[in-house]
Scaffold this active site. Structure first.
Site, PDB file in Angstrom:
ATOM      1  N   SER A 443     -20.554  46.063  -4.851  1.00 13.43           N
ATOM      2  CA  SER A 443     -21.504  45.992  -4.244  1.00 13.43           C
ATOM      3  C   SER A 443     -21.341  47.879  -4.613  1.00 13.43           C
ATOM      4  O   SER A 443     -22.024  47.877  -5.350  1.00 13.43           O
ATOM      5  CB  SER A 443     -20.301  46.130  -2.698  1.00 13.43           C
ATOM      6  OG  SER A 443     -22.116  46.183  -1.790  1.00 13.43           O
ATOM      7  N   ASP A 495     -28.800  37.481  -2.346  1.00 14.62           N
ATOM      8  CA  ASP A 495     -28.123  38.731  -2.384  1.00 14.62           C
ATOM      9  C   ASP A 495     -29.444  40.068  -1.749  1.00 14.62           C
ATOM     10  O   ASP A 495     -29.879  40.213  -2.625  1.00 14.62           O
ATOM     11  CB  ASP A 495     -27.539  38.516  -3.377  1.00 14.62           C
ATOM     12  CG  ASP A 495     -26.378  39.758  -2.910  1.00 14.62           C
ATOM     13  OD1 ASP A 495     -26.244  40.827  -1.559  1.00 14.62           O
ATOM     14  OD2 ASP A 495     -25.470  40.183  -3.355  1.00 14.62           O
TER      15      ASP A 495
END
Length: 672
Positions: A443, A495
């Site tokens: 991330s 995602d």
């Protein structure tokens, strides 16, 4: 859409937002009226006691007042159901009905106060009657308090500036006045957003980096929302429509063409090698999160496993590992990575805006010095994420534009200074001089790891980086191409983070406005069907369709008469590409790092990704495959590190089993 204008100001709700709250209030009011009527009819003969006349009068007037309120609320619900999101014409009477409904709160408050005062006098009547009236008084005050809270929630701090323009239309100002008004409104919006962010992040601190992050985040939000008149429910309805539209399009698309056998085999070998590397290094990216992720992944045994480390006093050997708050974190790191204490060079959980936690270890299995950067886990990290302006990097390489995400580049520069200037890497390579450098992260940590690898490549030419679920809005085009040789990104399913950038958010806004403008169903039906579709699935072909030419005229005319300042240039009406973000030098198009491995789900394994039987396949993907934000229930769960680890382990296991079966090897290669 547009927001309701009441009392000379705009509010953060639309005239078609009152179906569900109105129905809920109507349900409560009807039950209340029936209960009060039953109480009066059954016990009216017991009201001959002292003070009973007051109670009888209270119940009779309450029944009349409730009847009037029920009629008004019914009318509000009925009118709110009319029209569509972009056709508020049939709901023009809504403002008058709301004024009437709000006016009825005055006698309701007065009567509830009188009822409370009469009951407090200690009237000696039947306790059932007294308790029933006490209950009605309590319900009255609960509804009044709930209404006040709702008014506070839908209050728009900028509504006073926007309402005069809303009522008179966009053509009453000349270009200079309009420009001044827009600039003033943008300044006010930035101030409002900055106040909100400071309130939400009041515990973060007040250093220079934090103040800069507050300002950058406020400017991003104020700029992004400066040319629309969307209310929250419009966004929810638009997302529901986009998800169904997206699923409908994907169901009509043909399967991807297979690559040639020779090219497939060469790509397959490279893909297998990198997948094995990703499977190995993902453990370190997860370990950088410390004990919270470990407990989350092991809810029943995690606390018992690392609990002893949390209360263990530091020994002298802990001085060899830098950083703060190591006890619980370090126990989880050892369990996740499988390394020994002596393998770690530095562990830091120092966490501030633009300053991320990281660890440095010796990975003897891969013979590398490994740096793992933690992803988003605090308000400070969120502010780093939202500092989305672009800034130039001085990398000493011959590239046309070295531009990157400001917040993430600042975080990477902080780690760079710690690694180089504090001698952490020198210490690591003094222990293992023959090892190479590998940097990993998930991330936000993936973005920082990629930029850190770019910064260190001049000193460590053999550096490699593995970015798990990195943000899309990270690198300029030239840096993206430069990173292809030494960075690999891994993305799971739908995602949202690897598809998230300022330009993609602007594209999402335009698509939302377009699908809302073409919708021929009322908002409450869209939301009901959207909730059902998200929870239980169904046919996406049931979503709203575009209006025909005759209906399009009916759609735009009522709206243009009521549109506010902020819808003047909205793509929902003109469908132009003009936007404050399109031409802003602060927010140029940015791209994800390196070569991209995409893990795609095959079939369906549940709406929310909670089923462990999901099957995935891996393939090399181009960054253009992530140029649009995909809406779906797994857009958030696919970003979770534990979900990614399970999917990655499943893919690696399946491919290993497939390679052991020669008869299936060729068909698998063709899938890539």
């Amino acid at each position: 859409m547009p927001g309701m204008v009441l009392f000379g100001r705009r509010w953060a709700f639309a005239s078609d937002d009152l179906v569900f709250p109105g129905s809920f209030e109507l349900f409560l009011r009807v039950l209340w009226w029936i209960g009060s009527l039953t109480l009066y009819l059954l016990h009216r003969r017991k009201l001959g006691c002292a003070g009973g006349v007051l109670l009888s009068t209270y119940l009779i007037v309450l029944l009349l007042l409730l009847a009037v309120i029920i009629c008004v609320v019914s009318a509000i619900v009925y009118v709110s159901m009319k029209g569509t999101i972009c056709n508020p014409g049939p709901r023009k009477s809504m403002s008058k009905l709301l004024y009437i409904r709000l006016a009825l709160f005055l006698p309701e408050m007065v009567w509830a106060s009188l009822g409370a005062a009469w009951v407090a006098q200690g009237i000696q009547c039947d306790r059932t009657v007294v308790n029933g009236i006490i209950a009605t008084v309590i319900v009255s005050w609960l509804i009044i308090v709930a209404t006040v809270v709702t008014i506070v929630i839908v209050f728009d701090p900028l509504g006073g500036n926007m309402a005069p323009y809303s009522s008179s239309g966009p053509d009453h100002l000349d270009s200079n006045d309009s420009s001044q008004f827009f600039n003033g409104l943008k300044t006010a919006a930035k101030s409002v957003w900055e106040t909100r962010i400071k309130f939400l992040c009041c515990c973060v601190g007040k250093d220079d980096h934090t103040r800069v992050a507050f300002s950058s985040t406020a400017e991003l939000f104020s700029t992004y929302f400066s040319d629309t008149d969307l209310v929250p429910s419009d966004i929810a309805a638009g997302l529901a429509l986009l998800h169904q539209q997206q699923d409908n399009i994907s169901s009509l698309q043909e399967p991807q063409e297979a690559t040639s056998p020779t090219q497939g085999l060469s790509q397959e070998a490279d893909l297998d090698a990198e997948l094995e590397n990703c499977h190995h290094y993902m453990r370190f990216a997860a370990a950088a999160y410390g004990w919270p992720l470990y407990i989350y992944r092991n809810p029943f045994t995690g606390l018992c496993t690392i609990g002893g480390d949390c209360y263990r006093s530091r020994t002298a050997e802990y001085d060899l590992v830098g950083g703060d708050q190591l006890n619980c974190h370090f126990g989880s790191i050892l369990q996740t990575t499988g390394l020994q204490y002596r393998d770690f060079i530095h562990v830091s959980f120092h966490d501030k805006v633009y300053e991320l936690p990281f660890l440095v270890a010796l990975d003897h299995r891969k013979e590398c010095v490994l740096v793992a950067v933690r992803g988003t886990m605090s308000l400070q990290d969120i502010l780093t994420d939202l500092s989305a302006e672009s800034e130039s990097l001085d990398l000493g390489v011959d590239l046309q534009d070295c531009v990157a995400h400001k917040g993430i580049s600042q975080a990477a520069r902080y780690i760079y200074q710690r690694l180089v200037h504090d001698g952490i890497l020198s210490q690591a390579f003094s222990v293992a001089p023959e090892y190479r450098l590998v940097i990993v992260g998930h991330s936000l940590g993936a973005g920082a790891a990629a930029l850190l690898a770019i910064m260190l490549r001049g000193s460590y030419p053999q550096v490699r980086a593995y970015a798990f679920s990195p943000p899309r809005g990270l690198l300029s085009k030239s840096l993206y191409e430069y990173s292809q040789d030494f960075i690999v990104s891994l993305i799971l399913g739908k995602d949202v983070i690897p598809r998230l950038s300022v330009s993609n958010m602007e594209d999402l806004k335009k698509r939302l406005l377009q699908v809302i403008a073409h919708c021929n169903k009322p908002k409450y039906k869209i939301l009901l069907h959207g909730c059902w579709y998200e929870l239980f699935g169904g046919s996406p072909s049931n979503c709203a369709t575009e209006l025909d030419g005759e209906g399009q005229g009916a759609l735009t005319q009522p709206l243009l008469g009521e549109q506010s300042l902020l819808t003047r240039s909205s793509p929902a009406y003109s469908f132009s590409s003009d936007s404050p973000l399109d031409t802003s030098p602060k927010y140029p198009p940015l791209y994800p790092p390196g070569r991209i491995i995409h893990l795609e789900e095959e079939g369906s394994a549940g709406r929310f990704g909670c089923c462990s039987s999901a099957q995935y396949r891996a393939r090399w993907a181009h960054e253009s495959a992530f140029s649009k934000i995909l809406i779906g229930p797994k857009m958030l769960t696919d970003h979770m590190p534990d979900i990614l680890m399970k999917a990655l382990a499943s893919v690696v296991t399946d491919r290993a089993a497939c390679l052991s079966c020669p008869s299936q090897g060729g068909s698998d290669a063709d899938m890539v």
